[in-house]
Write a protein that holds these residues in place. Structure first.
Motif, PDB file in Angstrom:
ATOM      1  N   HIS A  72     -14.817 -95.183   1.470  1.00 13.44           N
ATOM      2  CA  HIS A  72     -13.356 -95.160   1.402  1.00 13.44           C
ATOM      3  C   HIS A  72     -12.761 -96.423   2.033  1.00 13.44           C
ATOM      4  O   HIS A  72     -11.805 -96.999   1.499  1.00 13.44           O
ATOM      5  CB  HIS A  72     -12.821 -93.910   2.103  1.00 13.44           C
ATOM      6  CG  HIS A  72     -13.177 -92.639   1.399  1.00 13.44           C
ATOM      7  ND1 HIS A  72     -12.947 -91.387   1.926  1.00 13.44           N
ATOM      8  CD2 HIS A  72     -13.759 -92.418   0.191  1.00 13.44           C
ATOM      9  CE1 HIS A  72     -13.364 -90.469   1.076  1.00 13.44           C
ATOM     10  NE2 HIS A  72     -13.864 -91.064   0.031  1.00 13.44           N
ATOM     11  N   ASP A  73     -13.336 -96.857   3.161  1.00 11.36           N
ATOM     12  CA  ASP A  73     -12.842 -98.072   3.824  1.00 11.36           C
ATOM     13  C   ASP A  73     -13.049 -99.296   2.937  1.00 11.36           C
ATOM     14  O   ASP A  73     -12.175-100.179   2.865  1.00 11.36           O
ATOM     15  CB  ASP A  73     -13.558 -98.272   5.164  1.00 11.36           C
ATOM     16  CG  ASP A  73     -13.175 -97.218   6.201  1.00 11.36           C
ATOM     17  OD1 ASP A  73     -12.143 -96.542   5.998  1.00 11.36           O
ATOM     18  OD2 ASP A  73     -13.907 -97.081   7.202  1.00 11.36           O
ATOM     19  N   ALA A  74     -14.194 -99.367   2.266  1.00 14.20           N
ATOM     20  CA  ALA A  74     -14.475-100.516   1.403  1.00 14.20           C
ATOM     21  C   ALA A  74     -13.533-100.542   0.198  1.00 14.20           C
ATOM     22  O   ALA A  74     -13.087-101.615  -0.229  1.00 14.20           O
ATOM     23  CB  ALA A  74     -15.933-100.460   0.940  1.00 14.20           C
ATOM     24  N   LEU A  75     -13.224 -99.368  -0.348  1.00 14.43           N
ATOM     25  CA  LEU A  75     -12.283 -99.310  -1.470  1.00 14.43           C
ATOM     26  C   LEU A  75     -10.887 -99.759  -1.048  1.00 14.43           C
ATOM     27  O   LEU A  75     -10.198-100.475  -1.785  1.00 14.43           O
ATOM     28  CB  LEU A  75     -12.235 -97.879  -2.026  1.00 14.43           C
ATOM     29  CG  LEU A  75     -13.481 -97.408  -2.786  1.00 14.43           C
ATOM     30  CD1 LEU A  75     -13.433 -95.908  -3.031  1.00 14.43           C
ATOM     31  CD2 LEU A  75     -13.632 -98.167  -4.105  1.00 14.43           C
ATOM     32  N   LYS A  76     -10.491 -99.354   0.157  1.00 17.00           N
ATOM     33  CA  LYS A  76      -9.182 -99.782   0.664  1.00 17.00           C
ATOM     34  C   LYS A  76      -9.158-101.280   0.899  1.00 17.00           C
ATOM     35  O   LYS A  76      -8.167-101.966   0.582  1.00 17.00           O
ATOM     36  CB  LYS A  76      -8.868 -99.040   1.966  1.00 17.00           C
ATOM     37  CG  LYS A  76      -8.528 -97.572   1.776  1.00 17.00           C
ATOM     38  CD  LYS A  76      -8.238 -96.909   3.123  1.00 17.00           C
ATOM     39  CE  LYS A  76      -7.928 -95.429   2.952  1.00 17.00           C
ATOM     40  NZ  LYS A  76      -7.695 -94.755   4.260  1.00 17.00           N
ATOM     41  N   ALA A  77     -10.239-101.812   1.464  1.00 18.03           N
ATOM     42  CA  ALA A  77     -10.296-103.238   1.763  1.00 18.03           C
ATOM     43  C   ALA A  77     -10.203-104.080   0.497  1.00 18.03           C
ATOM     44  O   ALA A  77      -9.639-105.183   0.526  1.00 18.03           O
ATOM     45  CB  ALA A  77     -11.587-103.559   2.520  1.00 18.03           C
ATOM     46  N   ARG A  78     -10.739-103.576  -0.596  1.00 18.14           N
ATOM     47  CA  ARG A  78     -10.682-104.303  -1.878  1.00 18.14           C
ATOM     48  C   ARG A  78      -9.465-103.893  -2.706  1.00 18.14           C
ATOM     49  O   ARG A  78      -9.337-104.304  -3.860  1.00 18.14           O
ATOM     50  CB  ARG A  78     -11.958-104.030  -2.676  1.00 18.14           C
ATOM     51  CG  ARG A  78     -13.250-104.550  -2.042  1.00 18.14           C
ATOM     52  CD  ARG A  78     -13.348-106.060  -2.080  1.00 18.14           C
ATOM     53  NE  ARG A  78     -13.467-106.560  -3.426  1.00 18.14           N
ATOM     54  CZ  ARG A  78     -14.641-106.755  -4.047  1.00 18.14           C
ATOM     55  NH1 ARG A  78     -15.778-106.483  -3.419  1.00 18.14           N
ATOM     56  NH2 ARG A  78     -14.672-107.244  -5.271  1.00 18.14           N
ATOM     57  N   ARG A  79      -8.565-103.105  -2.116  1.00 12.95           N
ATOM     58  CA  ARG A  79      -7.353-102.631  -2.792  1.00 12.95           C
ATOM     59  C   ARG A  79      -7.688-101.870  -4.077  1.00 12.95           C
ATOM     60  O   ARG A  79      -7.019-102.018  -5.115  1.00 12.95           O
ATOM     61  CB  ARG A  79      -6.416-103.803  -3.080  1.00 12.95           C
ATOM     62  CG  ARG A  79      -5.928-104.496  -1.815  1.00 12.95           C
ATOM     63  CD  ARG A  79      -4.952-105.601  -2.121  1.00 12.95           C
ATOM     64  NE  ARG A  79      -4.477-106.254  -0.894  1.00 12.95           N
ATOM     65  CZ  ARG A  79      -3.617-107.270  -0.852  1.00 12.95           C
ATOM     66  NH1 ARG A  79      -3.133-107.748  -2.003  1.00 12.95           N
ATOM     67  NH2 ARG A  79      -3.252-107.799   0.295  1.00 12.95           N
ATOM     68  N   LEU A  80      -8.707-101.031  -3.980  1.00 10.78           N
ATOM     69  CA  LEU A  80      -9.147-100.241  -5.129  1.00 10.78           C
ATOM     70  C   LEU A  80      -8.918 -98.745  -4.940  1.00 10.78           C
ATOM     71  O   LEU A  80      -9.163 -97.962  -5.863  1.00 10.78           O
ATOM     72  CB  LEU A  80     -10.640-100.477  -5.384  1.00 10.78           C
ATOM     73  CG  LEU A  80     -11.056-101.900  -5.764  1.00 10.78           C
ATOM     74  CD1 LEU A  80     -12.580-102.027  -5.753  1.00 10.78           C
ATOM     75  CD2 LEU A  80     -10.494-102.284  -7.131  1.00 10.78           C
ATOM     76  N   ALA A  81      -8.465 -98.345  -3.759  1.00 14.79           N
ATOM     77  CA  ALA A  81      -8.319 -96.922  -3.468  1.00 14.79           C
ATOM     78  C   ALA A  81      -7.379 -96.234  -4.452  1.00 14.79           C
ATOM     79  O   ALA A  81      -7.582 -95.064  -4.813  1.00 14.79           O
ATOM     80  CB  ALA A  81      -7.838 -96.715  -2.033  1.00 14.79           C
ATOM     81  N   GLY A  82      -6.357 -96.945  -4.900  1.00 14.35           N
ATOM     82  CA  GLY A  82      -5.404 -96.368  -5.833  1.00 14.35           C
ATOM     83  C   GLY A  82      -5.980 -96.145  -7.219  1.00 14.35           C
ATOM     84  O   GLY A  82      -5.368 -95.450  -8.040  1.00 14.35           O
ATOM     85  N   ARG A  83      -7.147 -96.704  -7.475  1.00 18.40           N
ATOM     86  CA  ARG A  83      -7.801 -96.529  -8.775  1.00 18.40           C
ATOM     87  C   ARG A  83      -8.928 -95.502  -8.711  1.00 18.40           C
ATOM     88  O   ARG A  83      -9.715 -95.389  -9.647  1.00 18.40           O
ATOM     89  CB  ARG A  83      -8.352 -97.884  -9.263  1.00 18.40           C
ATOM     90  CG  ARG A  83      -7.266 -98.896  -9.622  1.00 18.40           C
ATOM     91  CD  ARG A  83      -7.835-100.294  -9.808  1.00 18.40           C
ATOM     92  NE  ARG A  83      -8.834-100.354 -10.870  1.00 18.40           N
ATOM     93  CZ  ARG A  83      -9.555-101.452 -11.136  1.00 18.40           C
ATOM     94  NH1 ARG A  83      -9.394-102.556 -10.391  1.00 18.40           N
ATOM     95  NH2 ARG A  83     -10.438-101.443 -12.124  1.00 18.40           N
ATOM     96  N   CYS A  84      -8.995 -94.757  -7.599  1.00 20.76           N
ATOM     97  CA  CYS A  84     -10.094 -93.804  -7.414  1.00 20.76           C
ATOM     98  C   CYS A  84      -9.582 -92.387  -7.153  1.00 20.76           C
ATOM     99  O   CYS A  84      -8.568 -92.198  -6.487  1.00 20.76           O
ATOM    100  CB  CYS A  84     -10.973 -94.225  -6.234  1.00 20.76           C
ATOM    101  SG  CYS A  84     -11.866 -95.758  -6.518  1.00 20.76           S
ATOM    102  N   VAL A  85     -10.325 -91.433  -7.679  1.00 26.21           N
ATOM    103  CA  VAL A  85     -10.144 -90.024  -7.346  1.00 26.21           C
ATOM    104  C   VAL A  85     -11.401 -89.618  -6.590  1.00 26.21           C
ATOM    105  O   VAL A  85     -12.493 -89.584  -7.169  1.00 26.21           O
ATOM    106  CB  VAL A  85      -9.965 -89.163  -8.605  1.00 26.21           C
ATOM    107  CG1 VAL A  85      -9.845 -87.690  -8.221  1.00 26.21           C
ATOM    108  CG2 VAL A  85      -8.750 -89.609  -9.409  1.00 26.21           C
TER     109      VAL A  85
END
Length: 378
Positions: A247-260
């Motif tokens: 989750h931290d890595a997705l946020k760091a790459r600004r990808l969290a909004g593209r994930c469920v």
């Protein structure tokens, strides 16, 4: 009527009542459909006494026994094998691999003239600890001695090669199957399923289902998603030691909004996500088989995977799925699979024709018939 027993020799969640995908039960259903009786044995380390045996009649000609057992790590040592005698079992189908309880079961079967054969997915320890691996491999020489003198099938060609290298004659490849009885028959169109799940009807979705632990390599999803166009989203179903790190890595790459991200779901809902998504991804390069891979393909969701024993057997490269290694390769293969409706149809066909439990049951019964002919001819 021939009676076949399928004992679980491991102590773990996979055989507990309520677990949706119990391989032994799936195989038992297949034997019953082919005119046999099937008896499944699961160890119960919590039983108060040695005779505290409980049963469950799952359907006609499929009975489950929960038998008192001792647990040594993940290995189960049954306190009694009397259900085999009570049910007048003709043959025992053993998915024992390197379980420490295999020799005891073999001795019982030999004493009572019960036919013993195996379907093996691993014959050496996969522990990450070198000392544990060496100790287990030494102990499991007893299993190899048994497999050398009884019919032993491999779940994958990779295991068949390993058996050969260890001096074990391999009777053939008998893959794991999918139990379609635990999969919903109809879920509607992809758009209807997406509407039910609250997914964007116009986006593209890849799906990852599995433990968020190192061996599944879930962190590889981050650069793969980053390499895909913005229209792509990811559904991640699973939990594990790397959950927060991912989750931290997705946020760091600004990808969290593209994930469920979903830690856990009932199996029927997981099946709905397979139907709703465009591509299934498997990053594990040591995947022994891959039940999630089978389920996704059965739903018509084509896979992109790393080369590993399971995917190499299941996927027809460029027909029912693709292989990749680097993030760029994964991104290109994902888009290629999603753009080709024939790939999803081929994936579904591949499972229906080769990876249902009926295939394994038919192979086993043909072997038993041949054994009987050979014995009567002597």
């Amino acid at each position: 009527m021939r009676t076949i027993a399928i004992p679980q020799l491991y102590c773990g969640a996979s055989g507990q009542k309520g677990a949706y995908n119990r391989q032994e039960v799936g195989l038992a259903r297949a034997f019953a459909a082919l005119g046999c009786r099937a008896v499944v044995l699961y160890p119960n380390p919590d039983a108060a006494t040695a005779d505290a045996i409980t049963t469950e009649d799952l359907e006609p000609n499929v009975r489950i026994y929960y038998v008192p057992a001792r647990a040594a790590g993940v290995s189960a040592f049954y306190r009694t094998w009397q259900p085999l005698l009570k049910e007048h079992v003709d043959a025992v189908h053993v998915m024992g691999d390197n379980a420490l309880g295999v020799p005891g079961l073999y001795r019982f079967c030999r004493k009572h003239d019960i036919f013993f054969y195996s379907q093996l997915g691993a014959v050496k320890s996969t522990s990450e600890r070198a000392l544990v691996r060496r100790a287990m491999d030494l102990l499991c020489r007893r299993n190899l001695a048994i497999y050398r003198k009884t019919p032993a099938y491999a779940k994958t060609p990779a295991v068949a090669r390993q058996l050969k290298s260890l001096g074990v004659p391999c009777a053939g490849v008998m893959p794991v199957g999918l139990d379609t009885a635990v999969i919903p028959a109809s879920l509607g169109s992809k758009r209807e399923v997406r509407d039910f799940l609250g997914l964007d009807p116009d986006a593209r979705y890849l799906i990852f289902v599995g433990r968020l632990d190192e061996y599944k390599r879930p962190m590889d999803l981050v650069p793969v998603l980053a390499a895909l166009p913005d229209e792509w989203r990811a559904v991640i179903i699973g939990k594990g030691a790397l959950e927060q790190t991912l989750h931290d890595a997705l946020k760091a790459r600004r990808l969290a909004g593209r994930c469920v991200c979903i830690p856990q779901l009932p199996n029927t809902t997981v099946q709905a996500y397979y139907h709703a998504c465009d591509v299934f991804v498997n990053f594990n390069d040591t995947e022994i088989f891959g039940m999630s891979l089978l389920e996704a393909m059965y739903a018509g969701c084509p896979p992109v995977a790393r080369h590993a024993p399971g995917p190499d057997l299941i996927i027809e490269k460029g027909v029912s799925g693709y292989f990749a290694d680097t993030p760029r390769e994964f991104a290109a293969a994902i888009q290629k699979a999603a753009a080709d409706p024939a790939c999803g149809h081929a994936a579904q066909k591949r499972i229906n024709e080769h990876f249902l439990w009926t295939n394994s049951a038919e192979t086993a019964l043909a072997m038993m018939d041949q054994q009987e002919v050979t014995c009567h001819g002597q």
